[in-house]
Design a protein around this motif. Structure first.
Motif, PDB file in Angstrom:
ATOM      1  N   LEU A 139       6.517   9.726   1.293  1.00  0.00           N
ATOM      2  CA  LEU A 139       6.099   8.423   0.774  1.00  0.00           C
ATOM      3  C   LEU A 139       6.067   7.443   1.924  1.00  0.00           C
ATOM      4  O   LEU A 139       7.086   7.211   2.566  1.00  0.00           O
ATOM      5  CB  LEU A 139       7.135   7.928  -0.229  1.00  0.00           C
ATOM      6  CG  LEU A 139       6.996   8.393  -1.661  1.00  0.00           C
ATOM      7  CD1 LEU A 139       8.345   8.324  -2.335  1.00  0.00           C
ATOM      8  CD2 LEU A 139       6.010   7.498  -2.380  1.00  0.00           C
ATOM      9  N   SER A 140       4.915   6.875   2.169  1.00  0.00           N
ATOM     10  CA  SER A 140       4.815   5.920   3.258  1.00  0.00           C
ATOM     11  C   SER A 140       4.270   4.625   2.680  1.00  0.00           C
ATOM     12  O   SER A 140       3.123   4.560   2.246  1.00  0.00           O
ATOM     13  CB  SER A 140       3.890   6.480   4.334  1.00  0.00           C
ATOM     14  OG  SER A 140       3.911   5.668   5.460  1.00  0.00           O
ATOM     15  N   GLY A 157      -3.796   2.554  -1.561  1.00  0.00           N
ATOM     16  CA  GLY A 157      -3.000   3.689  -1.139  1.00  0.00           C
ATOM     17  C   GLY A 157      -3.847   4.861  -0.757  1.00  0.00           C
ATOM     18  O   GLY A 157      -5.065   4.758  -0.572  1.00  0.00           O
ATOM     19  N   ASP A 158      -3.184   5.979  -0.618  1.00  0.00           N
ATOM     20  CA  ASP A 158      -3.869   7.216  -0.264  1.00  0.00           C
ATOM     21  C   ASP A 158      -3.045   8.370  -0.803  1.00  0.00           C
ATOM     22  O   ASP A 158      -1.819   8.318  -0.810  1.00  0.00           O
ATOM     23  CB  ASP A 158      -3.996   7.323   1.268  1.00  0.00           C
ATOM     24  CG  ASP A 158      -4.855   8.503   1.695  1.00  0.00           C
ATOM     25  OD1 ASP A 158      -5.841   8.791   0.994  1.00  0.00           O
ATOM     26  OD2 ASP A 158      -4.534   9.142   2.703  1.00  0.00           O
ATOM     27  N   LEU A 159      -3.732   9.392  -1.279  1.00  0.00           N
ATOM     28  CA  LEU A 159      -3.055  10.588  -1.769  1.00  0.00           C
ATOM     29  C   LEU A 159      -3.410  11.743  -0.850  1.00  0.00           C
ATOM     30  O   LEU A 159      -4.562  11.917  -0.471  1.00  0.00           O
ATOM     31  CB  LEU A 159      -3.528  10.919  -3.185  1.00  0.00           C
ATOM     32  CG  LEU A 159      -3.121   9.945  -4.279  1.00  0.00           C
ATOM     33  CD1 LEU A 159      -3.802  10.335  -5.585  1.00  0.00           C
ATOM     34  CD2 LEU A 159      -1.612   9.929  -4.465  1.00  0.00           C
ATOM     35  N   LEU A 197       0.873  -1.174   0.000  1.00  0.00           N
ATOM     36  CA  LEU A 197       0.000   0.000   0.000  1.00  0.00           C
ATOM     37  C   LEU A 197       0.909   1.222   0.000  1.00  0.00           C
ATOM     38  O   LEU A 197       1.936   1.220   0.677  1.00  0.00           O
ATOM     39  CB  LEU A 197      -0.859   0.040   1.260  1.00  0.00           C
ATOM     40  CG  LEU A 197      -1.777  -1.145   1.524  1.00  0.00           C
ATOM     41  CD1 LEU A 197      -2.321  -1.078   2.947  1.00  0.00           C
ATOM     42  CD2 LEU A 197      -2.931  -1.163   0.538  1.00  0.00           C
ATOM     43  N   VAL A 198       0.520   2.243  -0.723  1.00  0.00           N
ATOM     44  CA  VAL A 198       1.364   3.428  -0.843  1.00  0.00           C
ATOM     45  C   VAL A 198       0.581   4.676  -0.441  1.00  0.00           C
ATOM     46  O   VAL A 198      -0.403   5.024  -1.096  1.00  0.00           O
ATOM     47  CB  VAL A 198       1.850   3.605  -2.297  1.00  0.00           C
ATOM     48  CG1 VAL A 198       2.702   4.862  -2.408  1.00  0.00           C
ATOM     49  CG2 VAL A 198       2.623   2.384  -2.766  1.00  0.00           C
ATOM     50  N   ALA A 199       1.002   5.336   0.622  1.00  0.00           N
ATOM     51  CA  ALA A 199       0.439   6.641   0.974  1.00  0.00           C
ATOM     52  C   ALA A 199       1.436   7.691   0.506  1.00  0.00           C
ATOM     53  O   ALA A 199       2.624   7.600   0.790  1.00  0.00           O
ATOM     54  CB  ALA A 199       0.208   6.746   2.479  1.00  0.00           C
ATOM     55  N   LEU A 200       0.925   8.655  -0.243  1.00  0.00           N
ATOM     56  CA  LEU A 200       1.798   9.626  -0.887  1.00  0.00           C
ATOM     57  C   LEU A 200       1.299  11.032  -0.617  1.00  0.00           C
ATOM     58  O   LEU A 200       0.157  11.367  -0.938  1.00  0.00           O
ATOM     59  CB  LEU A 200       1.813   9.342  -2.397  1.00  0.00           C
ATOM     60  CG  LEU A 200       2.464  10.376  -3.307  1.00  0.00           C
ATOM     61  CD1 LEU A 200       3.933  10.554  -2.976  1.00  0.00           C
ATOM     62  CD2 LEU A 200       2.306   9.947  -4.772  1.00  0.00           C
TER      63      LEU A 200
END
Lengths: 334, 334
Positions: free
Chosen positions: B130-131, B120-122, B85-88
Motif C-alpha cells: 500500500l503506497s 490511485g493505481d491498482l 492517492l492510493v497505489a495498491l
C-alpha cells in the motif's frame, strides 16, 4: 474481480467528492483546485515480476520508466508536470551500484521535463516495488478529461503503436535475440519503447491548446484505452485499422516471434502515446505543430460517433465494420 | 547500506531544488509553492510482512492505518491534509470482502480528517503493498520543519509513547494473549495504537500556531526521530527519561512478555505522536489548549541545547546524563 470491478468497488465506497475536486478517480490524473491553480495528481505502481523483470531492464531504465509513466498521466491531461514523490520497496542489502543507477534514471527522466523529485519513502520488500506520484498544473488550454469526446470529433494518436508491447515480446524471446535485434536496428525502437518510454508531455499541451475534447495515454492498449474514453464520454468510435501507425519494427518481430503487429497495437499497452479526440478542423494544424516542434507524428485513425452504448467498431480496407472489444492489459484479468 | 545511507545517496544524486521547493527530501513532507499556496506532499509505503502482517491486522484497520500514517506526516508539518492517492498492489483474485473492508478503512480515516481520496493505481503483486500519497496545505502559523529547533526550546510530545510498539509485541505473543489483553482492557490501547493509529492533525496545527520551532512524528521511535530533529537543527537535546509519558498498558505487557516499557518508548516507533520544540513560554498554553479541545496530553520531556554535534543525552531521576543513541526502526538496518 477484474481491475474495472475493483475500481467500481472503490468508487461505490467513496463519499461524494468535495467541490474543490474537479475530477477524481477515473481519469489519468485527479484534478483539484488549490488556491488559484488547478493541480493534477497521479500515482502509478510498478511491481517486479508483474510490471518489469529485473533481469531484462537495467536499473537506470527502470528508474527512468517509473518516472515517465507518471509524467505520461499528467501529459494525458494536457498538464505540465511539476513534482514527483517516489516510494521504493526493495530487498535488504541492495547493490549500491544498482541503487545509484535506479535513482540516476529517475533523475534523468525528471530533468528532461523540469520536474523536481521532492520526497519519498523507503521500505524493505521481498521484491522491488516503485510507486511514484506526480503532480502537475494545468496550462492555458485547460485540463483535458476523458469525458469530453463528441460525435464527429476525429480520433488521433501520437507516435507509433505497439512498440512497447513488441519490446516486451522481444525480451521474452531471449537476451540473444533481443541483442541481435537491437544491433540490427529494428529492435532498438521496440526495446526503448518498453524500457525507456518517452512521456509525451509537450505534445499533450499542444493537443490541449488545439482544442482536444478528450485525451488518455495508451497505457493498456489502444482498444482498452479508447474504450475508457468512449465510456467516459458516452460516445462510440470507429477506428480505421488500416490507418493505425504501427511501429516499424513490428514487421521484423512478426518474422521472429509470430506476434501480430495489429494485435500488439490494439491490445499490447504501455506505449505512453496520447490518444485524443479533436474537432476535425483542429487536426491538421495540431499535426503540423507536433511534427515541426518535436518531430512527433500525429495520425488520424478514426472518428467518434453517437452511441450511448459507447461501442467501438473497426474497419479494414474492405470497409466492413466489425466490433472491437475494449480488451487489453488487466492486472487482475484472467 | 542502511536507510540513512540510501537517503544520502538520493540527496547526492538529485540536482539542486528549484526555488518553488521550500523543503524537499529530509522532512516529514515536502513543501512546495503552488500559485498562492504552500502545499505539503508526503508518501508512505506499507509492505506486507515488513510493515504489517495480514494475519494480525484486519483489512479495515490496515486501510485506516495506511491513510493515518500519511496524514501524520502532514500533521508533523502543522499542515491541513487535503487529498490522498492510493497505489495498491495485491495478489490476483483478492477476497472481495477483504477488499471492501480495506477500502472502507481508508474511507473512514480520510473522512475523520475531511480528506478526499482522489485517485490511485491498482497493480498485481505477490504480497500486499500500500503506497499512499497525501497532500496538505499550510495553515496560519506556517509550516513547521525539522530544522528550526533552538537551544533553550522545550521538547514536548503529544499523547503516550511506546503504545504502538507494545501492540506489535502483544500481537507477536500470540492471538490468544492479544485477545485476553484486549478484553482485560490494558491491551486495547496498545493494539489500537498499532492497528488504528490516530494522526494528530488538529494537535499539529495547534502546536504550529503556538510557535513550534521544529516538529516530527514519532514514526521510528523517540530516540531516532529526536535525532533527526537535532541533526536538521544542529542542536543537541537533553531528554528527561523520568518524564516520558509511557503508555499505561506497557506495565502489563512487561509482566507478560518482559519487554521494557522505556525501550519501547525510545526505540519502538510507529506511535504517530508529535514531537515538537517550543519556546518555554508557549508550552503551558499549548498543553492547556490540547487538553481542553482534544483531551490530548502534551508532556514536557526535556530541552534543546547548543551542540553542533547534535548529540542527545538522557537523564534519569538521579540526574546523571548518559548519551542516548538515535537508534530505532530502520528498514535496512541489521
Amino acid at each position: 474481480l477484474n481491475e474495472a470491478d475493483l475500481i467500481g468497488t472503490i468508487e461505490r465506497l467513496l463519499p461524494a467528492a468535495p467541490p474543490d475536486v474537479l475530477a477524481g478517480i477515473g481519469d489519468d490524473a485527479a484534478v483539484v483546485r488549490i488556491g488559484d491553480r488547478l493541480v493534477l495528481l497521479s500515482t502509478d505502481m510498478l511491481v517486479e515480476g508483474v510490471d518489469f523483470d529485473r533481469s531484462t531492464i537495467t536499473a537506470r531504465d527502470l528508474g527512468y520508466r517509473a518516472i515517465a509513466v507518471n509524467l505520461s498521466d499528467i501529459a494525458a491531461m494536457g498538464g505540465s508536470p511539476r513534482y514527483c514523490l517516489v516510494a521504493l520497496g526493495m530487498p535488504r542489502d541492495p547493490d549500491p551500484a544498482w541503487f545509484v543507477e535506479l535513482v540516476s534514471g529517475m533523475v534523468e527522466a525528471a530533468r528532461e521535463h523540469a520536474v523536481a523529485i521532492v520526497g519519498g519513502d523507503l521500505s524493505r520488500a521481498e521484491t522491488v516495488v516503485l510507486s511514484v506520484t506526480a503532480t502537475g498544473e494545468s496550462v492555458p488550454g485547460g485540463v483535458v478529461l476523458r469525458s469530453g469526446a463528441k460525435p464527429g470529433d476525429r480520433l488521433v494518436v501520437t507516435g507509433r503503436l505497439g512498440a512497447a508491447a513488441g519490446g516486451l515480446r522481444l525480451l521474452a524471446a531471449g537476451p540473444r535475440e533481443a541483442a541481435r535485434a537491437r544491433s540490427a536496428g529494428w529492435g532498438r525502437d521496440l526495446l526503448d519503447a518498453q524500457c525507456r518510454p518517452a512521456a509525451r508531455v509537450a505534445e499533450g499541451q499542444v493537443l490541449a491548446r488545439a482544442g482536444a475534447t478528450a485525451m488518455i495515454d495508451v497505457s493498456d492498449g489502444l482498444a482498452r484505452d479508447l474504450g475508457r474514453v468512449c465510456a467516459a464520454s458516452a460516445v462510440g468510435a470507429i477506428v480505421r485499422l488500416d490507418r493505425l501507425p504501427l511501429a516499424p519494427g513490428l514487421q521484423d518481430l512478426l518474422r521472429l516471434t509470430g506476434d501480430d503487429p495489429l494485435d500488439l497495437a490494439l491490445h499490447g499497452g504501455e506505449d505512453l502515446e496520447l490518444l485524443a479526440t479533436l474537432p476535425a478542423a483542429a487536426v491538421e494544424p495540431a499535426a503540423a505543430t507536433l511534427a515541426e516542434r518535436f518531430g512527433t507524428p500525429l495520425t488520424d485513425i478514426g472518428e467518434m460517433r453517437a452511441d450511448p452504448d459507447a461501442r467501438i467498431v473497426a474497419t479494414s480496407q474492405d470497409g466492413a465494420e466489425r466490433p472491437l472489444a475494449p480488451a487489453g492489459w488487466d492486472h487482475f484479468g484472467t
